[in-house]
Write an enzyme that holds these catalytic residues in place. Sequence first.
Site, PDB file in Angstrom:
ATOM      1  N   LYS A 203       0.730  -0.968  -0.235  1.00 38.54           N
ATOM      2  CA  LYS A 203      -0.165  -0.045   0.186  1.00 38.54           C
ATOM      3  C   LYS A 203       0.562   1.340   0.050  1.00 38.54           C
ATOM      4  O   LYS A 203       0.499   2.400  -0.966  1.00 38.54           O
ATOM      5  CB  LYS A 203      -0.797   0.058   1.512  1.00 38.54           C
ATOM      6  CG  LYS A 203      -1.652   1.514   1.612  1.00 38.54           C
ATOM      7  CD  LYS A 203      -2.407   1.769   0.193  1.00 38.54           C
ATOM      8  CE  LYS A 203      -3.514   2.843   0.695  1.00 38.54           C
ATOM      9  NZ  LYS A 203      -4.536   3.383  -0.004  1.00 38.54           N
ATOM     10  N   PHE A 248      -0.946   8.854 -14.808  1.00 44.53           N
ATOM     11  CA  PHE A 248       0.040   9.997 -13.540  1.00 44.53           C
ATOM     12  C   PHE A 248       1.475  10.489 -14.364  1.00 44.53           C
ATOM     13  O   PHE A 248       2.144  11.435 -13.449  1.00 44.53           O
ATOM     14  CB  PHE A 248       0.721   9.112 -12.635  1.00 44.53           C
ATOM     15  CG  PHE A 248      -0.591   8.638 -11.299  1.00 44.53           C
ATOM     16  CD1 PHE A 248      -0.906   9.181 -10.656  1.00 44.53           C
ATOM     17  CD2 PHE A 248      -1.473   7.782 -11.825  1.00 44.53           C
ATOM     18  CE1 PHE A 248      -1.758   9.162  -9.396  1.00 44.53           C
ATOM     19  CE2 PHE A 248      -2.539   7.216 -11.339  1.00 44.53           C
ATOM     20  CZ  PHE A 248      -3.178   8.048  -9.912  1.00 44.53           C
ATOM     21  N   LEU A 249       1.250  10.861 -15.369  1.00 42.14           N
ATOM     22  CA  LEU A 249       2.088  11.931 -15.716  1.00 42.14           C
ATOM     23  C   LEU A 249       1.009  13.419 -16.548  1.00 42.14           C
ATOM     24  O   LEU A 249       2.066  13.678 -17.226  1.00 42.14           O
ATOM     25  CB  LEU A 249       3.006  11.408 -17.056  1.00 42.14           C
ATOM     26  CG  LEU A 249       3.803  10.250 -17.241  1.00 42.14           C
ATOM     27  CD1 LEU A 249       4.815   9.606 -18.233  1.00 42.14           C
ATOM     28  CD2 LEU A 249       4.881  10.034 -16.420  1.00 42.14           C
ATOM     29  N   CYS A 259      -4.786  10.594   0.383  1.00 42.00           N
ATOM     30  CA  CYS A 259      -3.478   9.394   0.460  1.00 42.00           C
ATOM     31  C   CYS A 259      -2.460   9.845   0.922  1.00 42.00           C
ATOM     32  O   CYS A 259      -1.615   9.274   1.360  1.00 42.00           O
ATOM     33  CB  CYS A 259      -4.321   8.731  -0.109  1.00 42.00           C
ATOM     34  SG  CYS A 259      -5.565   8.319  -0.143  1.00 42.00           S
ATOM     35  N   ARG A 326      -8.741  17.296   2.181  1.00 43.22           N
ATOM     36  CA  ARG A 326      -7.583  17.770   2.199  1.00 43.22           C
ATOM     37  C   ARG A 326      -6.576  17.805   1.975  1.00 43.22           C
ATOM     38  O   ARG A 326      -6.580  16.853   0.687  1.00 43.22           O
ATOM     39  CB  ARG A 326      -8.023  16.098   3.236  1.00 43.22           C
ATOM     40  CG  ARG A 326      -8.870  15.745   4.366  1.00 43.22           C
ATOM     41  CD  ARG A 326      -9.121  14.261   4.842  1.00 43.22           C
ATOM     42  NE  ARG A 326      -9.712  13.601   3.586  1.00 43.22           N
ATOM     43  CZ  ARG A 326     -10.219  12.456   4.096  1.00 43.22           C
ATOM     44  NH1 ARG A 326      -9.578  12.016   5.422  1.00 43.22           N
ATOM     45  NH2 ARG A 326     -10.799  12.173   2.884  1.00 43.22           N
TER      46      ARG A 326
END
Length: 436
Positions: A203, A248-249, A259, A326
């Site tokens: 994780k 994620f680029l 997270c 958050r």
Amino acid sequence: MNIVVVGTGYVGLVTGVALAHIGHRVVCVDVDEEKVERMRRGISPIYEPGIEPLMKENMEANRLFFTTDGARAYREADVIYIAVGTPENEDGSANLTYLKQAVQDIASSVTKDVIVVTKSTVPVGTNHEIKRMFEQLAPHVRIEVVSNPEFLREGSAIYDTFHGDRIVIGADDERAAAVVADIHRPFGIPIFQTDIRSAEMIKYASNAFLATKISFINEIANICEKVGADIEQVAAGMGMDERIGASFLRAGIGYGGSCFPKDTKALAKIAANIDHDFELLKAVIEVNNKQQRKLIEKAKKRFGHLRGKKIALLGLSFKPNTDDMREAASLVVTRELVAEQATVVAYDPIAMNKAKSVLPKEVIYADRVEQALERADAAMILTEWDEFRQLDLSVYVKQMKTPIVFDGRNCYALHDVARYPIEYYSIGRKPITNIK
């Protein structure tokens, strides 16, 4: 299978609803009576697309229940999922107060053997500590502990639950692992079984790696701005390499949420506790902290100062399709703008109620995009909501005093912006300066 889920936040509620939907009888436990009463009426305490229809469907089918009576629920349970929060301590470590309280409550209530599954994100070794606590607090029963970390994205958690890449199960007891695997088998998602400590580390390692990709592409974007390259072209070319992958680029003003910030700092703290200096991860965190201030830097460079400027903020939540504030970039941006004595007018399609409790009191809230932009000296896009991505660019021209846009999420194609008299600054791309 009678299942109890402790905690009804993002992870707990989605887990409970999903397990009920694949046929299990699920009781979700929370200490907040008002919250439980709302959930009994099918009202979700979180904004998550698609969750309320599933809540109502499974309650009507007598598979999903909500209660504050944890003791009774634990006594009747075959498997108990712990999905309480593990917030960040000041030193970056995970706060296990809620988790340990849940363990104590379970231990004082159970009267038969039970399997406890930890969904909460916890430091490596925590599940073994939980096991020891159960042995001390409830020696009259056998309680096996299983690690089952979640990999849900806020805003698409329902989709991720039913279309995930893998389900990770970490256990020392083979029978307990088999039971938890059987519970999840109807999802039809690959199941990866391992030992408890490896599951806990999977994780943290997964989130840290994704955060690393984000900070890396943002640093490349910052270089692109200085050398005249286009980050979107660069990212597309990189992503075609299967070893790298395209996800994620996407350059922007950094990651936020519940997270990545918490888990990266927690992993860095775990490393420090064993005398390992995780230099790479510390750099990832530092880069992200700086990136959240990128639009402020661009605006100050453009205007010289922001005193007295009316700045419209579009988007307040840390990402679209959630009201989660958050670690959102808006927290940093609003504080800095207020400190610079700018007038801040903000709009978000979903998150404004939550934003009002955490943003500076000086922030003014608009009911519509057009209202936020009215007579503004500049606009800053902080969250890539579809409402903003699909906004006709002429709205900026019509509503603003000076149509100057600082886009922290690269919402618009440069060739589209170039057709309007707009001054446009994005991340990792050349500016458009069409104001005459």
